[in-house]
Write an enzyme that holds these catalytic residues in place. Structure first.
Site, short mmCIF file in Angstrom:
data_model
loop_
_atom_site.label_atom_id
_atom_site.label_comp_id
_atom_site.label_asym_id
_atom_site.label_seq_id
_atom_site.Cartn_x
_atom_site.Cartn_y
_atom_site.Cartn_z
N GLU A 90 0.75 -1.29 -0.02
CA GLU A 90 0.04 0.10 0.26
C GLU A 90 0.76 1.07 -0.09
OE1 GLU A 90 -2.73 -0.03 3.57
OE2 GLU A 90 -2.89 -2.31 2.96
N CYS A 103 3.21 8.45 1.54
CA CYS A 103 3.60 7.34 2.52
C CYS A 103 3.69 6.27 1.88
CB CYS A 103 2.43 7.31 3.56
SG CYS A 103 2.79 6.04 5.12
N CYS A 110 5.31 -7.57 7.66
CA CYS A 110 6.20 -7.19 8.79
C CYS A 110 6.39 -8.18 9.82
CB CYS A 110 5.45 -5.61 9.26
SG CYS A 110 6.90 -5.02 10.48
N CYS A 114 3.83 -5.99 16.19
CA CYS A 114 3.27 -4.84 17.17
C CYS A 114 1.84 -5.21 17.19
CB CYS A 114 3.44 -3.51 16.76
SG CYS A 114 5.17 -3.04 16.56
N CYS A 117 -0.95 -3.58 15.32
CA CYS A 117 -0.97 -3.18 13.87
C CYS A 117 -1.24 -4.02 12.80
CB CYS A 117 0.66 -2.83 13.63
SG CYS A 117 0.85 -2.42 11.97
N CYS A 331 -2.15 2.03 8.14
CA CYS A 331 -1.28 0.69 7.75
C CYS A 331 -1.88 -0.59 7.44
CB CYS A 331 -0.39 0.48 9.13
SG CYS A 331 0.57 1.82 9.34
#
Ligand code: SAH
Length: 344
Positions: A90, A103, A110, A114, A117, A331
């Site tokens: 994205e 961004c 990932c 976290c 997220c 995100c």
């Protein structure tokens, strides 16, 4: 195959010399690449034989927009790009009075885990190449018709977990013969990989370092950010001090406000204590709710109270404006939805 857009101008010179080309060709090819062509065919001032040779030797990446969502509220545009191997990332274009900010994602998925997220839910799939990050900038500009003046590495992925590629991307996007975006117009956000922060400090780049702090104490931070178990708060803040000493750049701390987790006045006081003497800017982010997560955003009043406690002690603190809330702009949300149901 080697990705041609990930090469620096001097590497491209060497590569073209090996293909028995005159020196001036490298600059020509580099300029085309950084203008966002989708094929070697489009490099119309190169001899046809050279275009064919390049196509035989090199991969020219050009992501395809599989989703494009524009916010009716504020003009934010979110892209879901499909890369050459089918992976998706994205990119978000945000419009501000002072110019457009893009961004970008640095990884597909990932590994950091976290808990609040969306990007980390399926783990890390792969890292993006320097050229693929550049593509996000160039093709977002091209598709939207909006020139970009600022870049934030705050999309999917942990930029410092893809350190070499990110540094090379910075070199490419900053280059005078390319997009020529100044380091002071670039921000890089990290969850806190201490050795890489120290390495970045040594490079003395003038970019803005954003650190996702989200809690000033190890107990809370380790619960929400597994990376803290490896590099706890004090070690992270020590690295930030060194970063400031080396670069003279004020650090920006991101702090997602999570209801009853990190938003009490006592927590604000501890945060103040930990940041003492460190030139910093704290950016409070009202938590974006993620379907799979048990966490809720703090109440507006709680956020403002927290902000006031910091400001009263002289710490610069802003509450991040929410952009694109009608288009899943935060995100990883769009990629996750799409991977569950591509027909959406
Ligand atoms: N991996 C990098 C950059 C990506 S995320 C990092 O951790 O900094 C950009 C910012 O959004 C980070 O501060 C991240 O912690 C925050 N973030 C992630 N999910 C969020 C959510 N649901 N609500 C608010 N902020 C979130």
């Amino acid at each position: 195959m080697i990705e041609i857009k990930s090469l620096t101008l001097s590497e491209l010179k060497t590569a073209l010399t090996e293909l028995n080309q005159p020196a001036f060709r490298a600059k020509q090819v580099y300029t085309w690449l950084h203008r966002g062509v989708r094929s070697f065919e489009e490099m119309t001032d190169l001899p046809k034989t050279l275009r064919e040779k390049l196509a035989a030797h090199y991969l020219l990446t050009a992501p395809v927009p599989v989703r494009r969502q524009e916010s009716q509220l504020d003009g934010t545009i979110k892209y879901l790009w499909q890369l050459h191997d089918g992976c998706c990332v994205e990119t978000v274009l945000m419009r501000y009075h002072h110019g457009n900010t893009v961004c970008i994602s640095s990884e597909v998925g990932c590994a950091m885990g976290c808990v609040f997220c969306a990007s980390t839910i399926g783990g890390l799939v792969r890292r993006l190449s320097p050229g693929e990050m550049l593509d996000e900038v160039m093709f977002t500009e091209q598709d939207s018709g909006q020139p970009v003046s600022n870049i934030v590495l705050m999309g999917i992925g942990e930029p410092l977990d893809n350190y070499d590629n990110v540094c090379r991307f910075l070199e490419l996007v900053n280059s005078g013969e390319g997009r020529n975006i100044g380091m002071r117009h670039i921000s890089l956000s990290t969850c806190g990989i201490v050795p890489r922060i120290l390495e970045l400090a040594e490079s003395k780049l003038q970019l803005t370092l954003s650190v996702s702090l989200h809690a000033p104490d190890d107990e809370t931070r380790s619960k929400i950010m597994p990376v803290n178990r490896r590099w706890p708060v004090d070690e992270l803040l020590e690295a930030c001090r060194i970063y400031y000493e080396k670069t003279n750049r004020r650090i920006s701390f991101e702090y997602a406000m999570i209801r009853n987790v990190n938003d009490s006045p006592e927590t604000a006081k501890l945060l103040l204590k930990k940041l003492r003497g460190l030139p910093a800017h704290v950016n409070l982010i009202p938590l974006n709710h993620v379907e799979e997560s048990p966490f809720a955003p703090s109440e507006r009043g709680t956020v403002l109270r927290f902000q006031k406690l910091l400001e009263d002690q002289g710490v610069a603190c802003t509450v991040r404006r929410t952009l694109g809330s009608d288009i899943d702009a935060s995100c990883g949300q769009l990629r996750k939805k799409y991977s569950k149901n591509p027909s959406l």
